[in-house]
Motif scaffolding. Structure first.
Motif, PDB file in Angstrom:
ATOM      1  N   VAL A 170      -6.537   5.130  -7.683  1.00  3.84           N
ATOM      2  CA  VAL A 170      -5.877   3.831  -7.497  1.00  3.84           C
ATOM      3  C   VAL A 170      -5.989   3.068  -8.804  1.00  3.84           C
ATOM      4  O   VAL A 170      -7.096   2.749  -9.255  1.00  3.84           O
ATOM      5  CB  VAL A 170      -6.525   3.019  -6.359  1.00  3.84           C
ATOM      6  CG1 VAL A 170      -5.866   1.645  -6.241  1.00  3.84           C
ATOM      7  CG2 VAL A 170      -6.423   3.773  -5.046  1.00  3.84           C
ATOM      8  N   TRP A 212      -1.741   0.990  -5.324  1.00 11.03           N
ATOM      9  CA  TRP A 212      -2.652   0.427  -4.321  1.00 11.03           C
ATOM     10  C   TRP A 212      -2.664   1.356  -3.123  1.00 11.03           C
ATOM     11  O   TRP A 212      -1.664   2.002  -2.827  1.00 11.03           O
ATOM     12  CB  TRP A 212      -2.191  -0.976  -3.921  1.00 11.03           C
ATOM     13  CG  TRP A 212      -3.273  -1.850  -3.336  1.00 11.03           C
ATOM     14  CD1 TRP A 212      -3.322  -2.346  -2.065  1.00 11.03           C
ATOM     15  CD2 TRP A 212      -4.428  -2.362  -3.995  1.00 11.03           C
ATOM     16  NE1 TRP A 212      -4.450  -3.123  -1.897  1.00 11.03           N
ATOM     17  CE2 TRP A 212      -5.148  -3.153  -3.072  1.00 11.03           C
ATOM     18  CE3 TRP A 212      -4.956  -2.211  -5.293  1.00 11.03           C
ATOM     19  CZ2 TRP A 212      -6.338  -3.796  -3.388  1.00 11.03           C
ATOM     20  CZ3 TRP A 212      -6.145  -2.852  -5.611  1.00 11.03           C
ATOM     21  CH2 TRP A 212      -6.810  -3.629  -4.669  1.00 11.03           C
ATOM     22  N   GLN A 222      -7.215   1.569   1.616  1.00  6.74           N
ATOM     23  CA  GLN A 222      -8.527   2.129   1.278  1.00  6.74           C
ATOM     24  C   GLN A 222      -9.368   2.496   2.492  1.00  6.74           C
ATOM     25  O   GLN A 222     -10.042   3.519   2.491  1.00  6.74           O
ATOM     26  CB  GLN A 222      -9.297   1.152   0.374  1.00  6.74           C
ATOM     27  CG  GLN A 222     -10.663   1.679  -0.036  1.00  6.74           C
ATOM     28  CD  GLN A 222     -11.228   0.989  -1.241  1.00  6.74           C
ATOM     29  OE1 GLN A 222     -10.758   1.203  -2.357  1.00  6.74           O
ATOM     30  NE2 GLN A 222     -12.235   0.150  -1.042  1.00  6.74           N
ATOM     31  N   ARG A 223      -9.345   1.664   3.533  1.00  9.89           N
ATOM     32  CA  ARG A 223     -10.166   1.991   4.710  1.00  9.89           C
ATOM     33  C   ARG A 223      -9.744   3.330   5.314  1.00  9.89           C
ATOM     34  O   ARG A 223     -10.583   4.131   5.724  1.00  9.89           O
ATOM     35  CB  ARG A 223     -10.055   0.884   5.753  1.00  9.89           C
ATOM     36  CG  ARG A 223     -10.709  -0.425   5.333  1.00  9.89           C
ATOM     37  CD  ARG A 223     -10.495  -1.486   6.399  1.00  9.89           C
ATOM     38  NE  ARG A 223     -10.932  -2.789   5.950  1.00  9.89           N
ATOM     39  CZ  ARG A 223     -10.689  -3.919   6.584  1.00  9.89           C
ATOM     40  NH1 ARG A 223      -9.997  -3.900   7.720  1.00  9.89           N
ATOM     41  NH2 ARG A 223     -11.122  -5.082   6.120  1.00  9.89           N
ATOM     42  N   LEU A 260     -10.748   6.274   2.847  1.00 13.75           N
ATOM     43  CA  LEU A 260     -12.169   6.630   2.869  1.00 13.75           C
ATOM     44  C   LEU A 260     -12.602   7.272   4.181  1.00 13.75           C
ATOM     45  O   LEU A 260     -13.628   7.957   4.227  1.00 13.75           O
ATOM     46  CB  LEU A 260     -13.013   5.387   2.572  1.00 13.75           C
ATOM     47  CG  LEU A 260     -12.960   4.923   1.110  1.00 13.75           C
ATOM     48  CD1 LEU A 260     -13.595   3.550   0.958  1.00 13.75           C
ATOM     49  CD2 LEU A 260     -13.661   5.928   0.192  1.00 13.75           C
ATOM     50  N   GLN A 284       0.825  -1.200   0.000  1.00 16.32           N
ATOM     51  CA  GLN A 284       0.000   0.000   0.000  1.00 16.32           C
ATOM     52  C   GLN A 284       0.864   1.257   0.000  1.00 16.32           C
ATOM     53  O   GLN A 284       1.860   1.337   0.708  1.00 16.32           O
ATOM     54  CB  GLN A 284      -0.913   0.005   1.231  1.00 16.32           C
ATOM     55  CG  GLN A 284      -1.899  -1.151   1.246  1.00 16.32           C
ATOM     56  CD  GLN A 284      -2.748  -1.164   2.496  1.00 16.32           C
ATOM     57  OE1 GLN A 284      -2.413  -0.532   3.490  1.00 16.32           O
ATOM     58  NE2 GLN A 284      -3.854  -1.890   2.461  1.00 16.32           N
ATOM     59  N   PHE A 300     -16.634   8.962  -3.977  1.00 20.93           N
ATOM     60  CA  PHE A 300     -15.976   7.695  -4.306  1.00 20.93           C
ATOM     61  C   PHE A 300     -16.469   7.244  -5.669  1.00 20.93           C
ATOM     62  O   PHE A 300     -17.622   6.855  -5.836  1.00 20.93           O
ATOM     63  CB  PHE A 300     -16.324   6.662  -3.232  1.00 20.93           C
ATOM     64  CG  PHE A 300     -15.580   5.346  -3.327  1.00 20.93           C
ATOM     65  CD1 PHE A 300     -14.591   5.126  -4.276  1.00 20.93           C
ATOM     66  CD2 PHE A 300     -15.872   4.313  -2.445  1.00 20.93           C
ATOM     67  CE1 PHE A 300     -13.904   3.915  -4.346  1.00 20.93           C
ATOM     68  CE2 PHE A 300     -15.201   3.104  -2.501  1.00 20.93           C
ATOM     69  CZ  PHE A 300     -14.218   2.895  -3.453  1.00 20.93           C
ATOM     70  N   ALA A 352     -11.282   4.235  -7.499  1.00 21.12           N
ATOM     71  CA  ALA A 352     -10.690   2.905  -7.339  1.00 21.12           C
ATOM     72  C   ALA A 352     -11.656   1.859  -7.873  1.00 21.12           C
ATOM     73  O   ALA A 352     -12.856   1.911  -7.583  1.00 21.12           O
ATOM     74  CB  ALA A 352     -10.371   2.623  -5.863  1.00 21.12           C
ATOM     75  N   SER A 400     -15.797  -2.381  -1.155  1.00 20.78           N
ATOM     76  CA  SER A 400     -15.738  -0.933  -1.396  1.00 20.78           C
ATOM     77  C   SER A 400     -17.058  -0.264  -1.044  1.00 20.78           C
ATOM     78  O   SER A 400     -17.084   0.843  -0.490  1.00 20.78           O
ATOM     79  CB  SER A 400     -15.383  -0.660  -2.859  1.00 20.78           C
ATOM     80  OG  SER A 400     -14.056  -1.055  -3.144  1.00 20.78           O
ATOM     81  N   SER A 405     -16.437   4.391  -8.016  1.00 18.86           N
ATOM     82  CA  SER A 405     -16.170   3.006  -7.652  1.00 18.86           C
ATOM     83  C   SER A 405     -16.781   2.006  -8.625  1.00 18.86           C
ATOM     84  O   SER A 405     -17.788   2.286  -9.286  1.00 18.86           O
ATOM     85  CB  SER A 405     -16.717   2.741  -6.240  1.00 18.86           C
ATOM     86  OG  SER A 405     -16.639   1.375  -5.890  1.00 18.86           O
ATOM     87  N   TYR A 454     -12.085  10.222  -4.859  1.00 18.01           N
ATOM     88  CA  TYR A 454     -11.315   8.990  -4.736  1.00 18.01           C
ATOM     89  C   TYR A 454     -11.800   8.024  -5.811  1.00 18.01           C
ATOM     90  O   TYR A 454     -13.002   7.731  -5.911  1.00 18.01           O
ATOM     91  CB  TYR A 454     -11.497   8.376  -3.350  1.00 18.01           C
ATOM     92  CG  TYR A 454     -10.786   7.043  -3.155  1.00 18.01           C
ATOM     93  CD1 TYR A 454      -9.416   6.927  -3.336  1.00 18.01           C
ATOM     94  CD2 TYR A 454     -11.504   5.914  -2.783  1.00 18.01           C
ATOM     95  CE1 TYR A 454      -8.767   5.715  -3.157  1.00 18.01           C
ATOM     96  CE2 TYR A 454     -10.861   4.695  -2.580  1.00 18.01           C
ATOM     97  CZ  TYR A 454      -9.500   4.601  -2.777  1.00 18.01           C
ATOM     98  OH  TYR A 454      -8.856   3.399  -2.597  1.00 18.01           O
ATOM     99  N   GLU A 481     -17.190  -0.015   2.727  1.00 21.53           N
ATOM    100  CA  GLU A 481     -16.178   0.896   3.256  1.00 21.53           C
ATOM    101  C   GLU A 481     -16.516   2.351   2.948  1.00 21.53           C
ATOM    102  O   GLU A 481     -16.276   3.242   3.766  1.00 21.53           O
ATOM    103  CB  GLU A 481     -14.802   0.516   2.709  1.00 21.53           C
ATOM    104  CG  GLU A 481     -14.278  -0.788   3.305  1.00 21.53           C
ATOM    105  CD  GLU A 481     -13.118  -1.392   2.548  1.00 21.53           C
ATOM    106  OE1 GLU A 481     -12.705  -2.512   2.917  1.00 21.53           O
ATOM    107  OE2 GLU A 481     -12.626  -0.764   1.585  1.00 21.53           O
TER     108      GLU A 481
END
Length: 474
Positions: A325, A346, A349-350, A353, A276, A361, A296, A369, A363, A294, A372
């Motif tokens: 990401v 990578w 993520q937790r 967020l 990470q 997000f 990902a 995801s 996503s 964000y 989260e």
């Protein structure tokens, strides 16, 4: 067969759970979180990974902190998956499932036999917790007379869809190999998310052979999990009330990541296949609260060149900071040297967020995801492309109303102006999406708090495991 952290010895009388995830990132992470929760409660864990994934996990954490990550109650064990000579096939779900079914059952059986032999024939495993998609693991445990629990890392609605296969056939919606006979949107029960027949979990594989293999595996798994003592789901009762009403045997215990939130932050990366980039947290510290997009798309998030370009331009014209990401490794076409857009391979993520800077997000809507993002009160812009992600997107956009989907153009690509429009809408100051997202966050927090549904179910399971240990003492 490779064992790590060998200093962990099975102690007589200690409750001991063997955990077997499906060998994909989205399955390993929640089952690792579940394992860490059980370990907190004094339960010994043997966690089974394929050799390929085991090595990636070990390599993604520093050697100096390995024991801190694993602790003295989690033993990481690796077995072959049959794809050692062709790692690229692991990105083909049908191929991976087929190989897992051929190779892993025998290896798990051999491991259990060895453990029993080393314990002079005594009981060493209180319970096997297997990924719900690995029905064969339930059958192996039953062969040895070991108690069993199935763990669903997806939404309860996904399980209900699997349980409804025979009815879908009887109603003429799908053929006996899972192929849709009609194209329409259905609801399995009032209150459940709408599902499109051409986007059912097994249909989205885009490959007929893989579709048939996964479909048959789901039918087999349905039979296997009938013999389980527990059917656990990483979900929340209040967010899927209708689905849990259809299948009351499914017990919500999620979000499992919240259940062990008291652990040190570093432990959240255990189970990650890639190192990470924690520098992105420092980058976020320099941004205005609620300002960052964000982006990902999970471990399988590979986009075509046209889509990558449209998304990059769409993000750029929002004029907002972006943390992207990009697990596939290809550099998106972005502004060179700009501090406004940061791309990492990578991310934690937790932690990302939960950072105050995140405002939206973008996503793929994988279930991890989805949970989260929801547990941090973050609105979504949804671009699903695979399996259960379409169900999750329906929850986000149509049921909980905490995000928006993006319409594809005639090329099947998300256009840049559509990207900008939907992001601007969900990030509007004091907007309804943020308000509803905060309400969903509060619901999730209550679920793992004392007297919450998930809290009570987790406690019942832990106490049951400890009772099995007492009953099987020699």
């Amino acid at each position: 067969m490779q064992l790590s952290n060998k200093k962990n010895k099975q102690k007589m009388g200690r409750p001991h759970v063997m955990v077997i995830p499906y060998p994909a990132q989205g399955h390993v992470l929640p089952l690792m979180s579940f394992s860490r929760y059980l370990a907190q409660q004094g339960i010994q864990i043997t966690f089974i990974n394929t050799e390929f994934n085991h090595n990636r996990i070990i390599n993604s954490i520093s050697k100096s902190s390995h024991d801190d990550y694993v602790g003295d109650r989690i033993k990481l064990v690796s077995i072959p998956d049959g794809l050692e000579d062709s790692p690229e096939e692991r990105n083909i779900p049908g191929k991976l499932s087929e190989s897992v079914l051929r190779f892993m059952p025998t290896k798990v059986e051999e491991l259990i036999e060895r453990m029993i032999s080393e314990n002079n024939g005594g009981a060493v495993i209180s319970c096997v917790v297997a990924d719900q998609s690995l029905g064969w693991a339930i059958e192996v445990a039953a062969k040895f007379g070991i108690r069993r629990a199935a763990f669903c890392p997806a939404a309860a609605a996904s399980m209900v869809l699997g349980f409804s296969i025979q009815k879908l056939v009887d109603d003429g919606l799908i053929d006996y190999d899972g192929t849709p006979k009609v194209r329409k949107a259905i609801k399995l029960s009032p209150g459940m998310p709408e599902m499109e027949t051409d986007k059912f979990v097994w249909v989205c594989l885009k490959n007929k052979d893989s579709q048939r293999n996964i479909f048959q595996l789901m039918l087999q798994n349905n039979k296997s999990i009938e013999s389980t003592d527990w059917l656990l789901c990483n979900s929340v009762y209040e967010l899927e009330t209708a689905a849990f009403g259809v299948a009351p045997k499914i017990l919500p215990i999620g979000p499992i990541g919240l259940a062990h939130h008291s652990l040190q932050q570093e432990s959240t990366s255990l189970g990650s296949f890639l190192p990470q980039d924690r520098d992105c947290l420092d980058w976020l510290d320099r941004k205005i609260p609620g300002s960052v997009i964000y982006v990902a798309f999970g471990s399988f998030g590979i986009m075509g060149k046209a889509q990558l370009e449209e998304l990059a331009i769409g993000l750029a014209i929002t004029k907002r900071p972006v943390l992207w990401v990009n697990s596939c490794g290809d550099q998106p076409p972005i502004e060179a040297g700009s501090d406004r857009i940061k791309v990492v391979r990578w991310a934690p993520q937790r932690e990302v967020l939960s950072h105050r800077a995140i405002g939206c997000f973008v996503s793929h809507c994988g279930w991890n995801s989805t949970l989260e993002g929801a547990q941090n009160g973050i609105p979504f812009v949804c671009i699903p492309y695979f399996a259960d992600q379409f169900i999750n997107k329906a929850y986000i956009c149509d049921v909980w109303k905490i995000g928006l989907g993006i319409e594809l153009d005639e090329r099947g690509v998300v256009p840049r102006l559509e990207v900008k429009k939907k992001i601007d809408e969900v990030m509007r100051a004091n907007g309804d999406y943020k308000k509803r997202a905060i309400m969903v966050k509060q619901t999730l927090m209550k679920s793992v708090a004392k007297d919450g549904f998930s809290y009570e179910n987790l406690n019942k399971f832990v106490n049951w495991v400890k009772l099995q240990s007492e009953l099987t003492k020699f």
